[in-house]
Design an enzyme around this catalytic site. Structure first.
Site, PDB file in Angstrom:
ATOM      1  N   GLY A   1       0.436  -1.142  -0.106  1.00  0.00           N
ATOM      2  CA  GLY A   1       0.200   0.059  -0.001  1.00  0.00           C
ATOM      3  C   GLY A   1       0.901   1.213  -0.006  1.00  0.00           C
ATOM      4  O   GLY A   1       0.306   2.281  -0.277  1.00  0.00           O
TER       5      GLY A   1
ATOM      6  N   LEU B   1       4.334   2.646  -5.198  1.00  0.00           N
ATOM      7  CA  LEU B   1       3.765   3.405  -6.493  1.00  0.00           C
ATOM      8  C   LEU B   1       2.450   3.034  -6.684  1.00  0.00           C
ATOM      9  O   LEU B   1       1.396   4.131  -6.987  1.00  0.00           O
ATOM     10  CB  LEU B   1       4.729   3.102  -7.716  1.00  0.00           C
ATOM     11  CG  LEU B   1       4.093   3.508  -9.027  1.00  0.00           C
ATOM     12  CD1 LEU B   1       4.324   5.091  -9.352  1.00  0.00           C
ATOM     13  CD2 LEU B   1       5.075   3.006 -10.016  1.00  0.00           C
TER      14      LEU B   1
ATOM     15  N   TYR C   1      12.722 -12.425 -11.380  1.00  0.00           N
ATOM     16  CA  TYR C   1      11.570 -11.868 -11.168  1.00  0.00           C
ATOM     17  C   TYR C   1      10.457 -12.461 -11.991  1.00  0.00           C
ATOM     18  O   TYR C   1       9.370 -12.679 -11.491  1.00  0.00           O
ATOM     19  CB  TYR C   1      11.869 -10.243 -11.587  1.00  0.00           C
ATOM     20  CG  TYR C   1      10.457  -9.406 -11.380  1.00  0.00           C
ATOM     21  CD1 TYR C   1      10.151  -9.100 -10.275  1.00  0.00           C
ATOM     22  CD2 TYR C   1      10.089  -9.058 -12.622  1.00  0.00           C
ATOM     23  CE1 TYR C   1       9.140  -7.888 -10.343  1.00  0.00           C
ATOM     24  CE2 TYR C   1       8.627  -8.169 -12.723  1.00  0.00           C
ATOM     25  CZ  TYR C   1       8.387  -7.549 -11.566  1.00  0.00           C
ATOM     26  OH  TYR C   1       7.176  -6.837 -11.326  1.00  0.00           O
TER      27      TYR C   1
ATOM     28  N   LYS D   1       6.996 -14.012 -10.581  1.00  0.00           N
ATOM     29  CA  LYS D   1       5.744 -13.518 -10.899  1.00  0.00           C
ATOM     30  C   LYS D   1       4.958 -14.671 -11.619  1.00  0.00           C
ATOM     31  O   LYS D   1       3.709 -14.688 -11.398  1.00  0.00           O
ATOM     32  CB  LYS D   1       5.830 -12.375 -11.839  1.00  0.00           C
ATOM     33  CG  LYS D   1       6.452 -11.101 -10.915  1.00  0.00           C
ATOM     34  CD  LYS D   1       5.161 -10.496 -10.233  1.00  0.00           C
ATOM     35  CE  LYS D   1       5.751  -9.531  -9.321  1.00  0.00           C
ATOM     36  NZ  LYS D   1       4.574  -8.771  -8.511  1.00  0.00           N
TER      37      LYS D   1
ATOM     38  N   PRO E   1       0.104  -5.510 -15.560  1.00  0.00           N
ATOM     39  CA  PRO E   1       0.249  -4.077 -16.174  1.00  0.00           C
ATOM     40  C   PRO E   1       1.654  -3.996 -17.092  1.00  0.00           C
ATOM     41  O   PRO E   1       2.486  -4.866 -16.787  1.00  0.00           O
ATOM     42  CB  PRO E   1       0.573  -3.254 -14.682  1.00  0.00           C
ATOM     43  CG  PRO E   1       0.329  -3.940 -13.503  1.00  0.00           C
ATOM     44  CD  PRO E   1       0.583  -5.602 -14.236  1.00  0.00           C
TER      45      PRO E   1
ATOM     46  N   HIS F   1      13.117   2.158 -12.087  1.00  0.00           N
ATOM     47  CA  HIS F   1      12.519   2.096 -13.435  1.00  0.00           C
ATOM     48  C   HIS F   1      12.853   3.140 -14.290  1.00  0.00           C
ATOM     49  O   HIS F   1      13.320   4.390 -13.857  1.00  0.00           O
ATOM     50  CB  HIS F   1      11.099   2.000 -13.709  1.00  0.00           C
ATOM     51  CG  HIS F   1      10.504   0.286 -13.109  1.00  0.00           C
ATOM     52  ND1 HIS F   1      10.057   0.229 -11.730  1.00  0.00           N
ATOM     53  CD2 HIS F   1      10.550  -0.825 -13.835  1.00  0.00           C
ATOM     54  CE1 HIS F   1       9.910  -1.097 -11.730  1.00  0.00           C
ATOM     55  NE2 HIS F   1      10.104  -1.661 -12.776  1.00  0.00           N
TER      56      HIS F   1
HETATM   57  P1  NAP Z   1       7.091  -0.484  -5.044  1.00  0.00           P
HETATM   58  O1  NAP Z   1       6.706   1.138  -5.278  1.00  0.00           O
HETATM   59  O2  NAP Z   1       8.430  -0.633  -4.879  1.00  0.00           O
HETATM   60  O3  NAP Z   1       6.257  -0.700  -3.855  1.00  0.00           O
HETATM   61  C1  NAP Z   1       6.519  -2.163  -3.392  1.00  0.00           C
HETATM   62  C2  NAP Z   1       5.482  -2.345  -2.182  1.00  0.00           C
HETATM   63  O4  NAP Z   1       5.762  -3.511  -1.741  1.00  0.00           O
HETATM   64  C3  NAP Z   1       5.995  -1.309  -1.165  1.00  0.00           C
HETATM   65  O5  NAP Z   1       4.490  -0.934  -0.434  1.00  0.00           O
HETATM   66  C4  NAP Z   1       6.847  -2.168  -0.231  1.00  0.00           C
HETATM   67  O6  NAP Z   1       6.304  -1.754   1.090  1.00  0.00           O
HETATM   68  C5  NAP Z   1       5.931  -3.476  -0.412  1.00  0.00           C
HETATM   69  N1  NAP Z   1       6.901  -4.742   0.080  1.00  0.00           N
HETATM   70  C6  NAP Z   1       7.933  -4.910  -0.705  1.00  0.00           C
HETATM   71  N2  NAP Z   1       8.663  -5.942   0.016  1.00  0.00           N
HETATM   72  C7  NAP Z   1       7.748  -6.254   0.816  1.00  0.00           C
HETATM   73  C8  NAP Z   1       7.904  -7.138   2.044  1.00  0.00           C
HETATM   74  N3  NAP Z   1       8.815  -8.339   2.051  1.00  0.00           N
HETATM   75  N4  NAP Z   1       6.675  -7.449   3.043  1.00  0.00           N
HETATM   76  C9  NAP Z   1       5.749  -6.320   3.050  1.00  0.00           C
HETATM   77  N5  NAP Z   1       5.774  -5.587   1.946  1.00  0.00           N
HETATM   78  C10 NAP Z   1       6.530  -5.255   1.049  1.00  0.00           C
HETATM   79  O7  NAP Z   1       6.535  -0.848  -6.275  1.00  0.00           O
HETATM   80  P2  NAP Z   1       5.173  -0.790  -7.282  1.00  0.00           P
HETATM   81  O8  NAP Z   1       5.694  -0.152  -8.633  1.00  0.00           O
HETATM   82  O9  NAP Z   1       4.095  -0.022  -6.610  1.00  0.00           O
HETATM   83  O10 NAP Z   1       4.780  -2.484  -7.549  1.00  0.00           O
HETATM   84  C11 NAP Z   1       3.423  -2.925  -7.219  1.00  0.00           C
HETATM   85  C12 NAP Z   1       3.206  -4.083  -8.117  1.00  0.00           C
HETATM   86  O11 NAP Z   1       3.167  -3.817  -9.480  1.00  0.00           O
HETATM   87  C13 NAP Z   1       4.137  -4.915  -7.897  1.00  0.00           C
HETATM   88  O12 NAP Z   1       3.698  -6.360  -7.923  1.00  0.00           O
HETATM   89  C14 NAP Z   1       5.103  -4.923  -9.220  1.00  0.00           C
HETATM   90  O13 NAP Z   1       5.825  -6.262  -9.472  1.00  0.00           O
HETATM   91  C15 NAP Z   1       4.104  -4.466 -10.254  1.00  0.00           C
HETATM   92  N6  NAP Z   1       4.659  -4.054 -11.314  1.00  0.00           N
HETATM   93  C16 NAP Z   1       5.044  -2.880 -11.242  1.00  0.00           C
HETATM   94  C17 NAP Z   1       5.666  -2.264 -12.413  1.00  0.00           C
HETATM   95  C18 NAP Z   1       6.471  -0.797 -12.431  1.00  0.00           C
HETATM   96  O14 NAP Z   1       6.546  -0.162 -13.456  1.00  0.00           O
HETATM   97  N7  NAP Z   1       6.616  -0.049 -11.165  1.00  0.00           N
HETATM   98  C19 NAP Z   1       5.271  -2.544 -13.699  1.00  0.00           C
HETATM   99  C20 NAP Z   1       4.376  -3.965 -13.930  1.00  0.00           C
HETATM  100  C21 NAP Z   1       4.250  -4.631 -12.662  1.00  0.00           C
HETATM  101  P3  NAP Z   1       7.550  -0.539   1.900  1.00  0.00           P
HETATM  102  O15 NAP Z   1       7.150   0.662   1.204  1.00  0.00           O
HETATM  103  O16 NAP Z   1       7.153  -0.615   3.300  1.00  0.00           O
HETATM  104  O17 NAP Z   1       8.918  -1.144   1.603  1.00  0.00           O
HETATM  105  P1  GDP Z   2      11.847  -2.702 -18.212  1.00  0.00           P
HETATM  106  O1  GDP Z   2      11.147  -2.147 -19.095  1.00  0.00           O
HETATM  107  O2  GDP Z   2      11.547  -3.841 -17.311  1.00  0.00           O
HETATM  108  O3  GDP Z   2      13.347  -3.129 -19.081  1.00  0.00           O
HETATM  109  O4  GDP Z   2      12.480  -1.787 -17.060  1.00  0.00           O
HETATM  110  P2  GDP Z   2      13.003  -0.225 -17.068  1.00  0.00           P
HETATM  111  O5  GDP Z   2      12.142   0.479 -16.569  1.00  0.00           O
HETATM  112  O6  GDP Z   2      14.324  -0.293 -15.963  1.00  0.00           O
HETATM  113  O7  GDP Z   2      13.714   0.421 -18.474  1.00  0.00           O
HETATM  114  C1  GDP Z   2      14.778  -0.105 -19.029  1.00  0.00           C
HETATM  115  C2  GDP Z   2      14.909   0.565 -20.341  1.00  0.00           C
HETATM  116  O8  GDP Z   2      15.381   1.781 -20.082  1.00  0.00           O
HETATM  117  C3  GDP Z   2      16.178  -0.138 -21.245  1.00  0.00           C
HETATM  118  O9  GDP Z   2      16.243  -0.117 -22.412  1.00  0.00           O
HETATM  119  C4  GDP Z   2      17.176   0.651 -20.639  1.00  0.00           C
HETATM  120  O10 GDP Z   2      18.533   0.927 -21.235  1.00  0.00           O
HETATM  121  C5  GDP Z   2      16.636   2.126 -20.537  1.00  0.00           C
HETATM  122  N1  GDP Z   2      17.283   3.182 -19.745  1.00  0.00           N
HETATM  123  C6  GDP Z   2      17.634   4.298 -19.971  1.00  0.00           C
HETATM  124  N2  GDP Z   2      18.147   5.099 -19.019  1.00  0.00           N
HETATM  125  C7  GDP Z   2      17.804   4.217 -17.886  1.00  0.00           C
HETATM  126  C8  GDP Z   2      17.921   4.404 -16.293  1.00  0.00           C
HETATM  127  O11 GDP Z   2      18.507   5.290 -16.166  1.00  0.00           O
HETATM  128  N3  GDP Z   2      17.241   3.311 -15.611  1.00  0.00           N
HETATM  129  C9  GDP Z   2      16.638   2.360 -16.231  1.00  0.00           C
HETATM  130  N4  GDP Z   2      16.202   1.540 -15.293  1.00  0.00           N
HETATM  131  N5  GDP Z   2      16.548   2.128 -17.304  1.00  0.00           N
HETATM  132  C10 GDP Z   2      16.904   3.082 -18.116  1.00  0.00           C
END
Ligand code: NAP
Ligand code: GDP
Length: 323
Positions: A12, A15, A145, A149, A172, A188
């Site tokens: 919660g 992001l 990862y 997943k 997503p 990211h």
């Molecule tokens: P995030 O900002 O890194 O947040 C992760 C969350 O998980 C935080 O609330 C964190 O709590 C909690 N968490 C991590 N490890 C934990 C543990 N061991 N016990 C309890 N809580 C834990 O990640 P997000 O981007 O919001 O991701 C949310 C979901 O979206 C994930 O399942 C991720 O795989 C998925 N997702 C993300 C992206 C993306 O681009 N960000 C893309 C596709 C899918 P704390 O804040 O207290 O550490």
């Molecule tokens: P992905 O979509 O799971 O590959 O994850 P990212 O959000 O990390 O995006 C990766 C892509 O962005 C790759 O093509 C990287 O080379 C490019 N990239 C460019 N600059 C950055 C940076 O500062 N951080 C990350 N994470 N990726 C970057």
């Protein structure tokens, strides 16, 4: 009306979790806003480490959820995924096993868990759709990862087939928005480049983008994704996953991302690509046809508007945000 549904959101404070909380508290529509019969509980890791089975069960005994939106995970960008493959596999396997099993033991009615388009096979036809999750090895940069997943989908089917449980998942694409992780090394691409461009402007140094800038990605604004997760939790009935994404026509290059950030931050300095750094998967173009069948009228926030809002949030919260 007293709440009849207790919705527990793991992750919660992240992001996506923060965006769900924002929509629940600010969207006044019947479709996405809070319903009178719902109580929403947003967990952070301070409530308990979900890698620990006993701590997880204690959380479920405390809140007695009827529904779970399972977002918590070890998360990171390409470069963090390349460094910590075992941790990504193990932590996510433990978290997912504990959350689903505590849900099972405490008779939670419905669980929606979160996958990612990173889980799909690297060698595939395009566009990718929901039937392809297990069709071949993922990209080598994030196999820990991705396999962790993918098992969520396997669990969902096993709990359904053996016990009739309604556990499902959503997939997503790349997410960004307020409360993102802005770590220069581990985040990211969109938050990492926002932070790098901000520092380049502040220190009058070059803005360096990793890789060639050519890879393609579909980005979804966290508040749009939050609305779609709320819809999934209330309405989506399938066990099979659903991709939550903008259309294929909205795919952008990493260079487009860098350009949008440069514009939003009004950066006028030097801007280069470090081609010695990895590009990761070239593309993972996903189809949102299934989502469109369910929600043909859903409106996504335009990419440049969402980048501008996110960059403004970053500037307003620089001192306190994760970096
Ligand atoms: P995030 O900002 O890194 O947040 C992760 C969350 O998980 C935080 O609330 C964190 O709590 C909690 N968490 C991590 N490890 C934990 C543990 N061991 N016990 C309890 N809580 C834990 O990640 P997000 O981007 O919001 O991701 C949310 C979901 O979206 C994930 O399942 C991720 O795989 C998925 N997702 C993300 C992206 C993306 O681009 N960000 C893309 C596709 C899918 P704390 O804040 O207290 O550490
Ligand atoms: P992905 O979509 O799971 O590959 O994850 P990212 O959000 O990390 O995006 C990766 C892509 O962005 C790759 O093509 C990287 O080379 C490019 N990239 C460019 N600059 C950055 C940076 O500062 N951080 C990350 N994470 N990726 C970057």
């Amino acid at each position: 009306m007293s709440p009849q549904k207790v919705i527990l959101v793991t992750g919660g404070s992240g992001l996506v979790g923060k965006a769900v909380q924002w929509v629940i508290e600010n969207d006044t529509s019947e479709q996405f806003g809070k319903h009178a019969d719902e109580e929403w509980v947003f967990l952070t890791s301070k409530d308990g480490d979900l890698r620990d089975a006993a701590a997880t069960r204690a959380i479920f005994d405390k809140y007695k959820p009827t529904h779970v939106l399972h977002l918590a995970a070890m998360v990171g960008g390409l470069f963090k995924n390349m460094k910590y493959k075992l941790d990504f596999l193990r932590d996510n396997m433990l978290i997912n096993d504990n959350v689903l099993h505590a849900s099972f033991e405490t008779n939670v009615q419905k669980v929606v868990s979160c996958l990612s388009t990173c889980v799909f096979p690297d060698n595939t036809s395009y566009p990718i759709d929901e039937t392809m999750v297990h069709n071949g090895p993922p990209h080598e940069s994030n196999f820990g990862y991705a396999h962790g997943k993918r098992m969520l989908d396997v669990y969902n089917h096993a709990y359904h087939e053996q016990y009739g449980r309604q556990y499902t998942s959503a997939i997503p694409t790349n997410v960004f928005g307020p409360y993102d992780n802005y770590s220069l090394e581990d985040a990211h691409v969109l938050p990492a480049l926002t932070h790098k461009c901000y520092l380049a402007k502040k220190n009058n140094t070059p803005f360096v983008v990793s890789g060639t800038g050519k890879p393609l990605r579909q980005f979804i604004y966290s508040r749009d994704l939050a609305r779609l997760f709320i819809w999934c939790l209330r309405e989506y009935q399938e066990i099979d996953p659903i991709i939550l994404s903008v259309g294929e026509e909205d795919e952008v290059s990493i260079k487009d991302v860098a350009d949008a950030i440069v514009k939003a931050l009004d950066f006028t300095g030097e801007y280069t690509f470090d081609t010695s750094k990895a590009d990761g998967q070239y593309k993972k173009t996903a189809s949102n046809a299934k989502l469109r069948k369910y929600l043909p009228d859903f409106k996504f926030t335009p990419f440049d508007v969402a980048v501008k809002e996110s960059v403004e949030w970053f500037l307003d919260n620089y001192e306190s945000l994760r970096k």
